[in-house]
Every structure is written in C-alpha cells, then in structure tokens.
Design a protein around this motif. Structure first.
Motif, mmCIF file in Angstrom:
data_model
loop_
_atom_site.group_PDB
_atom_site.id
_atom_site.type_symbol
_atom_site.label_atom_id
_atom_site.label_comp_id
_atom_site.label_asym_id
_atom_site.label_seq_id
_atom_site.Cartn_x
_atom_site.Cartn_y
_atom_site.Cartn_z
ATOM 1 N N ARG B 233 0.836 -1.214 0.000
ATOM 2 C CA ARG B 233 0.000 0.000 0.000
ATOM 3 C C ARG B 233 0.867 1.259 0.000
ATOM 4 N NH1 ARG B 233 -4.571 -1.659 4.498
ATOM 5 N NH2 ARG B 233 -4.943 -3.739 3.673
ATOM 6 N N GLY B 234 2.106 1.114 -0.423
ATOM 7 C CA GLY B 234 2.992 2.273 -0.475
ATOM 8 C C GLY B 234 3.801 2.462 0.785
ATOM 9 N N THR B 235 3.294 1.977 1.893
ATOM 10 C CA THR B 235 4.008 2.122 3.159
ATOM 11 C C THR B 235 4.408 0.740 3.667
ATOM 12 O OG1 THR B 235 1.875 2.122 4.265
ATOM 13 C CG2 THR B 235 2.906 4.262 3.880
ATOM 14 N N PRO B 236 5.606 0.628 4.232
ATOM 15 C CA PRO B 236 6.045 -0.689 4.700
ATOM 16 C C PRO B 236 5.279 -1.130 5.954
ATOM 17 C CG PRO B 236 7.721 0.994 5.130
ATOM 18 C CD PRO B 236 6.637 1.651 4.351
ATOM 19 N N ARG B 237 4.643 -2.286 5.872
ATOM 20 C CA ARG B 237 3.875 -2.814 6.995
ATOM 21 C C ARG B 237 4.007 -4.338 7.035
ATOM 22 N NH1 ARG B 237 3.744 1.847 7.834
ATOM 23 N NH2 ARG B 237 2.046 3.194 8.527
ATOM 24 N N VAL B 238 3.781 -4.897 8.209
ATOM 25 C CA VAL B 238 3.810 -6.346 8.384
ATOM 26 C C VAL B 238 2.486 -6.955 7.911
ATOM 27 C CG1 VAL B 238 3.828 -8.185 10.121
ATOM 28 C CG2 VAL B 238 5.494 -6.313 10.249
ATOM 29 N N TYR B 239 2.586 -8.043 7.166
ATOM 30 C CA TYR B 239 1.418 -8.751 6.640
ATOM 31 C C TYR B 239 1.469 -10.221 7.031
ATOM 32 C CZ TYR B 239 0.138 -4.800 3.710
ATOM 33 O OH TYR B 239 -0.264 -3.564 3.279
ATOM 34 N N LEU B 240 0.286 -10.837 6.952
ATOM 35 C CA LEU B 240 0.180 -12.290 7.074
ATOM 36 C C LEU B 240 -0.227 -12.843 5.718
ATOM 37 C CD1 LEU B 240 -1.845 -12.782 10.387
ATOM 38 C CD2 LEU B 240 0.608 -13.143 10.054
ATOM 39 N N PHE B 241 0.316 -14.005 5.378
ATOM 40 C CA PHE B 241 -0.027 -14.656 4.115
ATOM 41 C C PHE B 241 -0.410 -16.089 4.429
ATOM 42 C CE2 PHE B 241 0.591 -16.917 0.224
ATOM 43 C CZ PHE B 241 0.366 -16.003 -0.793
ATOM 44 N N ASN B 242 -1.600 -16.501 4.004
ATOM 45 C CA ASN B 242 -2.017 -17.884 4.180
ATOM 46 C C ASN B 242 -1.639 -18.675 2.930
ATOM 47 O OD1 ASN B 242 -3.780 -20.287 3.983
ATOM 48 N ND2 ASN B 242 -4.526 -19.535 5.953
ATOM 49 N N ILE B 243 -0.784 -19.685 3.095
ATOM 50 C CA ILE B 243 -0.237 -20.396 1.933
ATOM 51 C C ILE B 243 -1.330 -21.150 1.181
ATOM 52 C CG2 ILE B 243 1.375 -22.201 1.206
ATOM 53 C CD1 ILE B 243 3.097 -21.403 3.635
ATOM 54 N N ASP B 244 -2.264 -21.736 1.910
ATOM 55 C CA ASP B 244 -3.297 -22.533 1.244
ATOM 56 C C ASP B 244 -4.296 -21.662 0.486
ATOM 57 O OD1 ASP B 244 -2.165 -24.848 2.023
ATOM 58 O OD2 ASP B 244 -3.401 -25.106 3.812
ATOM 59 N N THR B 245 -4.729 -20.557 1.105
ATOM 60 C CA THR B 245 -5.767 -19.731 0.473
ATOM 61 C C THR B 245 -5.183 -18.619 -0.385
ATOM 62 O OG1 THR B 245 -5.866 -18.149 2.298
ATOM 63 C CG2 THR B 245 -7.255 -20.115 2.477
ATOM 64 N N GLY B 246 -3.908 -18.288 -0.173
ATOM 65 C CA GLY B 246 -3.306 -17.186 -0.903
ATOM 66 C C GLY B 246 -3.728 -15.815 -0.390
ATOM 67 N N GLN B 247 -4.457 -15.788 0.704
ATOM 68 C CA GLN B 247 -4.950 -14.508 1.225
ATOM 69 C C GLN B 247 -3.860 -13.753 1.977
ATOM 70 O OE1 GLN B 247 -8.666 -14.933 3.399
ATOM 71 N NE2 GLN B 247 -9.650 -14.234 1.524
ATOM 72 N N LEU B 251 -1.316 -6.638 9.238
ATOM 73 C CA LEU B 251 -1.364 -6.990 10.652
ATOM 74 C C LEU B 251 -1.378 -5.709 11.490
ATOM 75 C CD1 LEU B 251 -1.468 -9.430 12.472
ATOM 76 C CD2 LEU B 251 1.017 -9.438 12.538
ATOM 77 N N GLY B 252 -2.547 -5.347 11.957
ATOM 78 C CA GLY B 252 -2.665 -4.203 12.848
ATOM 79 C C GLY B 252 -2.734 -2.888 12.089
ATOM 80 N N ASP B 253 -2.971 -1.836 12.826
ATOM 81 C CA ASP B 253 -3.102 -0.500 12.260
ATOM 82 C C ASP B 253 -2.196 0.426 13.061
ATOM 83 O OD1 ASP B 253 -3.888 1.774 10.994
ATOM 84 O OD2 ASP B 253 -5.752 1.982 12.117
ATOM 85 N N PHE B 254 -0.927 0.449 12.653
ATOM 86 C CA PHE B 254 0.064 1.199 13.416
ATOM 87 C C PHE B 254 0.350 2.534 12.722
ATOM 88 C CE2 PHE B 254 0.765 -3.181 14.657
ATOM 89 C CZ PHE B 254 0.981 -3.086 16.017
ATOM 90 N N PRO B 255 0.717 3.550 13.494
ATOM 91 C CA PRO B 255 0.966 4.872 12.909
ATOM 92 C C PRO B 255 2.295 4.959 12.167
ATOM 93 C CG PRO B 255 1.390 4.918 15.267
ATOM 94 C CD PRO B 255 0.830 3.553 14.964
ATOM 95 N N GLY B 256 3.198 3.986 12.331
ATOM 96 C CA GLY B 256 4.494 4.035 11.659
ATOM 97 C C GLY B 256 4.799 2.723 10.978
ATOM 98 N N ARG B 290 -6.056 -9.357 18.516
ATOM 99 C CA ARG B 290 -5.514 -8.229 17.740
ATOM 100 C C ARG B 290 -5.064 -7.085 18.650
ATOM 101 N NH1 ARG B 290 -4.719 -9.651 12.190
ATOM 102 N NH2 ARG B 290 -5.357 -11.797 12.434
ATOM 103 N N GLN B 291 -4.681 -7.441 19.837
ATOM 104 C CA GLN B 291 -4.183 -6.462 20.795
ATOM 105 C C GLN B 291 -2.669 -6.315 20.623
ATOM 106 O OE1 GLN B 291 -6.305 -6.066 24.090
ATOM 107 N NE2 GLN B 291 -5.116 -4.233 24.542
#
Lengths: 165, 449
Positions: B233-247, B251-256, B290-291
């Motif tokens: 999305r243009g900004t570096p962020r941590v993501y999760l990837f599900n190998i089976d579903t490809g989704q 991860l989270g909504d951080f200001p930085g 998600r805390q």
C-alpha cells in the motif's frame, strides 16, 4: 516579473535536464497554484513546485555518515533551501525517503532509514514547515541511488531524499 | 496433504522383532552405525539405496523417483555417501526378503535401504521401506506409508528423515519447505517476490507478483502461514499470508512502519518492530484479540526480535549502547541483558529450535559473518564469512543453518549475485541451495505437520 522568474527557472531546468532526465511528475506537481508554463513550447521547462524544481532550486537530498543520522552543517544549508522552497509552494506536500548503504543488516537498515528520514523531517519542521505536510518512509538498503560496492557509491546511498507527492 | 503413516500388521511385527534384536545385540552394533554429528568434519557414511521395487511400470518409475529424492537429501546433508547404483551386485531388492548382506559388504556399503511401491484398490499408493545395518546384518528401522500419488515426494523426504534419525540420533529436516525472497533486475530497481519451495528446491512457486517490494518472510509454527514485510500500500507494513488460500492481510493499524516480524513459538502472536519518529521499539500482536503490546521502550533502534523456543525469552538487536549489539530479555521486556561483546556489529539473532544457541549476522572490518553463540553470549563461533552474508535461519533440528550471500557489485552494476546457502553447525558442508533466480531472506519451515 513572473515571466522573468519562470524563464530563470526554465534556464535552471535546462541545466538540470542536461544532467538527468526529469522524474515522473506526480499529480500534485502543480499543487502550488502557480501558472503552468506553456509546456508545449518548451518540453524541458520545469514545473514550479515539482520535484525537478525542488532539485534545481534547493537540492532534493542530504547525505549521512556510516550508521549515523546526524544532520551535517552542509545538509542543514540544503534543508534551509528546501524549507524556503516549501514555503513558496504551501500546497505542496512531501515524503522524506530514508536510505542506507548496503553494509548493514536489512532490518536494522530499515530502522536506520526511518531515523534518517525523521531527522530530515525534524529539521524542516523546526524551520517552519508544518509537520502535516511531511511524511516519511524508509527503504533501508533496498533502493540504492548509485550501484557499486565502493565508498563513493555508499556515500551517495546513505541519504534522505525529499520527494514531492 | 495428510500423510497416513501405517505400519501394517506384518510390518509392525517385524519392526518389533528388529528393535528387540537391536536391544539384545547391545551397544556394539548400534555404535557401528551411529554418526556423531556434533564433532566437526566426519566421513560420510556409505549407504546403498537401490530403486524401490514396483509391480507395474508406474510403481517402478515411482520407486526410482523416490530413491533419487531420498539419495539427494542424504547426500546434501554431508553425512551420507549414497553409493553408485551401477556398483550394486544384488539387483533386485524389496522389503519382503532379507538382503544378501555379503553382496553389500563387498561394495563397502555400511547401510542399505530397501523398499517397494504398490498401488491400492482405491488408487492410493503404499510405500514400504527398510533400513539395514550391513555389517551387523540387522534390520534397523522401517515403516509403511499410504498416500495419494502426487504426495510421493513428501514420502521420500519422510523416509530420508527416518534414515537420518536412526543413524544420527537427531530428528531429520528433509520434509520441510523454504520461503524466501526471489530477486531479479538491476540493484537499484530490484524486483522482489515472495517464493516458496521444498527444502530440495522442488515444487517452487511464487506467492507474490513482484509489483510491490516484499522482504523478510517467516513461517508460522504450523508452516501454514507466513509473516513478512510488504510495501503493497505504499508504506512498509507487516502482513500475514495464508499459503493454502493465498490470502494476504495487514497486521494491525500502526501509525508508523512495522517490520522484522516473527511468530511466537505457540503461533498465537507475532513479534515485530514499530519505527515511529526516529525510534524503533518492539511490539507483539496477539493474533486472536488483535491487541498490540509494547515490549521495549527506548530512544534506540530495537529490532530483529526472536523468541526462545519455550517462549519465555526474546533475543533482539539494539544500538542502545552505541552500536548494533545483541540483547536478551524476558518475554515481557524485563531484565534486558547485552550478550554480544566481540568486535563489530551484531544483528538478526535467531534462537535455535533446540534452545541451546543463537545464530546471528556479524559485521566487522568490512566483512560479514554468520556465527553462533550460547544464549548468555559465551562461546561465540563464526561459521562463514564473505563480503555480505546475512539472515541465518535454522533447520528444525538445530543442526543446519541457511543464509544468503551477496557478491560485491561494480560501478557498472555487474555482480551483486545473491544466493541461498546452507552450512552445518560445525562450519562444514557449506552448499548453495539452488533457486531459479537470485534469492535472499530464507526462512526454514518446521517439519511439515
């Protein structure tokens, strides 16, 4: 008066264009509300408030020492010019990119790039640019400006680049 | 993808018999065929792996394929020397008849693997294998597996793991996968894609298309999910990837910027860094609630966090003392201790799955190193060095490390070759892990469940 300023800008732009091709113009390149020069008559004209304009007027980047994020006196002069330029185009927003050379671990360099971008932002804010006009992004060691595993390239790559949104 | 591990009635009886024999014949026979892999460079064990027998042409082909995959696994470990099949005297072997041990002794085989493949009425395949001690003329281990046709490679890896385990006393690591970053293009406009493959390079596929920069993937403890950094999305962020579903999911909504993610050993949390206003701190994100919880708080760069396998401690690198060094702390952020005191800078600490060591990247005097130290910082040992080596990841048995190595680039942009390598904890047996294109940031999965 304005025409004179524009032709001066165009002259500078020609010089700049001789060194490198113009970057992609963002959608906000004209956001400063300035009169657009007749681009059709002079394809090398620099649009006021654009990245090329910033580069020609102030310089768009500052450099850092290895593993440091201190703003040097030379960098401060460039950032003063950037601040003056930003005051001239109050509708322009910028993103500060923080970059590192290749000699560091990827994750640490991402953090260091963020620290460098923040250091640049803090100077611009201290010089009177509203913080909400400036965002930051780190690329760590992912986007070197100059390729090569040598001191000269590394020095060019440890940088903070002010990019017009 | 489930694998049924079925020891048939007959098989189970002969297994019980074999184990009883091993126990009865005492230590001597066992000692003959035991490799102590903790002792530095050792001579690889000569092992004969004739093609598994098959009744029809399809089964015979699968038998050949199976033995090739397991021979390659065992050879790459550096601990086994699969013998040339052309030297074999006994041409037909299966699991129903005892091998002619004299024929195998003649070609200096110390271990022998026999096996066969059969198709069941329901279309699934049944694969049996036996591991023999040639000198002691003993059956060491053996199992049967029933699975779908397309699952045969996993069975080959599982059998190789069984052989490795029976001979070395350590759990194997062949039934595993590697997730990594595939790289193409010039150094200043590198295209990076998430890619996954079996540990031996088979079943390679790309998980992202290269339109956005992705970095530092890591497996969940079930090997079903990957956490990584994306600029999608243009900004570096941590993501999760599900190998089976490809989704993919942010991860989270951080200001930085969030980066440097890793799963906790129980898989319930992701630990990562948040960079904001020039300071980088360590956070955890509970994947159920998600805390987000802040773990460190200092003006410094605290990053590359990694849990100990029991989840009670965290190792990370920080420049709080002036330069980048390794620190440990309790999982709640208390009791922060510096553990690296050698020359240079230390980064990317990764706790061994056995808990006994921490692997790291070190940068000192223009050279990078991959090394290990004990969790208290003692017994530092450097395994390999180069212009750039970085990012060690452990095989699930804690005996092998993988990392990436990059060659220098000249001013014309030539060089910069970036490849994956594996190396034994002993510092021996460094080998390239072959990938279709340049490769970095490897992460080794746990044994596939």
């Amino acid at each position: 008066m304005r025409l004179k300023a524009l032709s001066l800008l165009a002259a500078v732009a020609l010089l700049a264009a001789a060194c490198e091709s113009a970057p992609e113009q963002g959608a906000n390149a004209n956001a400063g509300g300035q009169v657009t020069p007749p681009a059709a008559t002079n394809p090398n004209a620099v649009q006021p408030g654009s990245q090329a304009d910033l580069r020609a007027t102030a310089g768009d980047r500052v450099f850092f020492a290895f593993d440091k994020s201190d703003i040097t006196p030379e960098s401060r002069q460039i950032l003063q010019k950037q601040a003056d330029w930003l005051k001239k185009y109050p509708n322009v927003t910028v993103t500060i990119e923080g970059h590192c050379d290749e000699r560091g671990t990827r994750e640490y360099n991402l953090a260091l790039g963020e620290r460098r971008a923040t250091a640049v932002k803090n100077v611009l804010v201290a010089l009177g640019i509203p913080a909400n006009r400036i965002s930051t992004i780190s690329y760590g060691k992912e986007r070197p400006a100059v390729v090569g595993s040598n001191e000269a390239a590394w020095a060019q790559n440890r940088r903070g680049v002010t990019t017009v949104n | 993808m489930t694998v049924l591990r079925l020891a048939a009635g007959l098989c189970r009886r002969s297994l019980a018999l074999a184990f009883a024999l091993v126990l009865a014949s005492g230590v001597a026979a066992r000692a003959d065929l035991h490799l102590d892999i903790t002792k530095g460079k050792i001579a690889p064990l000569p092992i004969a792996i004739p093609d598994f027998a098959g009744a029809g042409p399809n089964e015979a082909q699968m038998g050949r394929d199976l033995t090739q995959v397991m021979s390659a696994d065992l050879e790459r470990s550096g601990l086994f020397q699969p013998l040339d099949q052309r030297a074999f005297i006994q041409k037909n072997t299966d699991t129903k008849t005892e091998p002619r041990f004299g024929d195998w002794r003649l070609i200096n085989a110390q271990a022998l693997v026999t096996g066969d493949v059969a198709t069941q009425p329901d279309g699934r395949i049944h694969i049996e294998f036996r591991l023999w001690d040639v000198l002691a003329e003993q059956h060491l281990t053996g199992f049967g597996y029933t699975t779908t046709q397309q699952n045969w490679r996993r069975i080959a890896h599982i059998i190789a793991d069984q052989i490795y385990q029976r001979i070395t006393g350590e759990t194997g690591y062949f039934d595993t996968r590697i997730v990594y970053i595939s790289e193409t293009g010039p150094q200043d406009r590198r295209i990076k894609r998430l890619a996954i493959m079996d540990q031996d390079g088979a079943n390679h596929r790309f998980l992202t298309d290269g339109r956005s920069l992705v970095l530092t993937p890591r497996f969940s403890p079930t090997a079903q999910e990957i956490t990584y950094l994306s600029y999608i999305r243009g900004t570096p962020r941590v993501y999760l990837f599900n190998i089976d579903t490809g989704q993919q999911e942010i991860l989270g909504d951080f200001p930085g910027m969030t980066f440097a993610p890793r799963f906790s050993p129980d898989g319930n949390k992701v630990i990562m860094s948040l960079a904001l206003n020039g300071k980088t701190s360590i956070y955890t994100m509970d994947l159920r609630t998600r805390q987000a919880t802040r773990i460190t708080d200092s003006p410094a760069i605290d990053t590359s966090p990694c849990y100990s396998p029991d989840g009670k401690q965290i190792v990370f690198n920080s420049d709080r003392g002036g330069t980048q060094q390794l620190y440990t702390m309790n999982a709640d952020g208390t009791d922060i201790k510096r553990i690296s005191f050698g020359n240079g800078r230390y980064g990317t600490p990764v706790w061994s799955p056995r808990g006994d060591l921490i692997a790291f990247t070190k940068f000192d005097a223009s050279q990078f190193y991959i090394g290990v130290m004990q969790p208290d910082g003692s017994h530092e040992r450097l395994l390999t060095q180069a212009f750039l080596v970085e990012g060690p990841t452990w095989a699930p048995n804690g005996r092998v490390l993988m990392f990436f190595k990059q060659t220098p680039t000249d001013s014309k942009g030539h060089g910069g070759v970036t490849r994956l390598y594996s190396i034994d904890l002993t510092g021996y047996n460094e080998r390239e892990v072959v990938t279709p294109q340049d490769a970095s940031d490897p992460a080794w999965s746990p044994l596939i469940p």
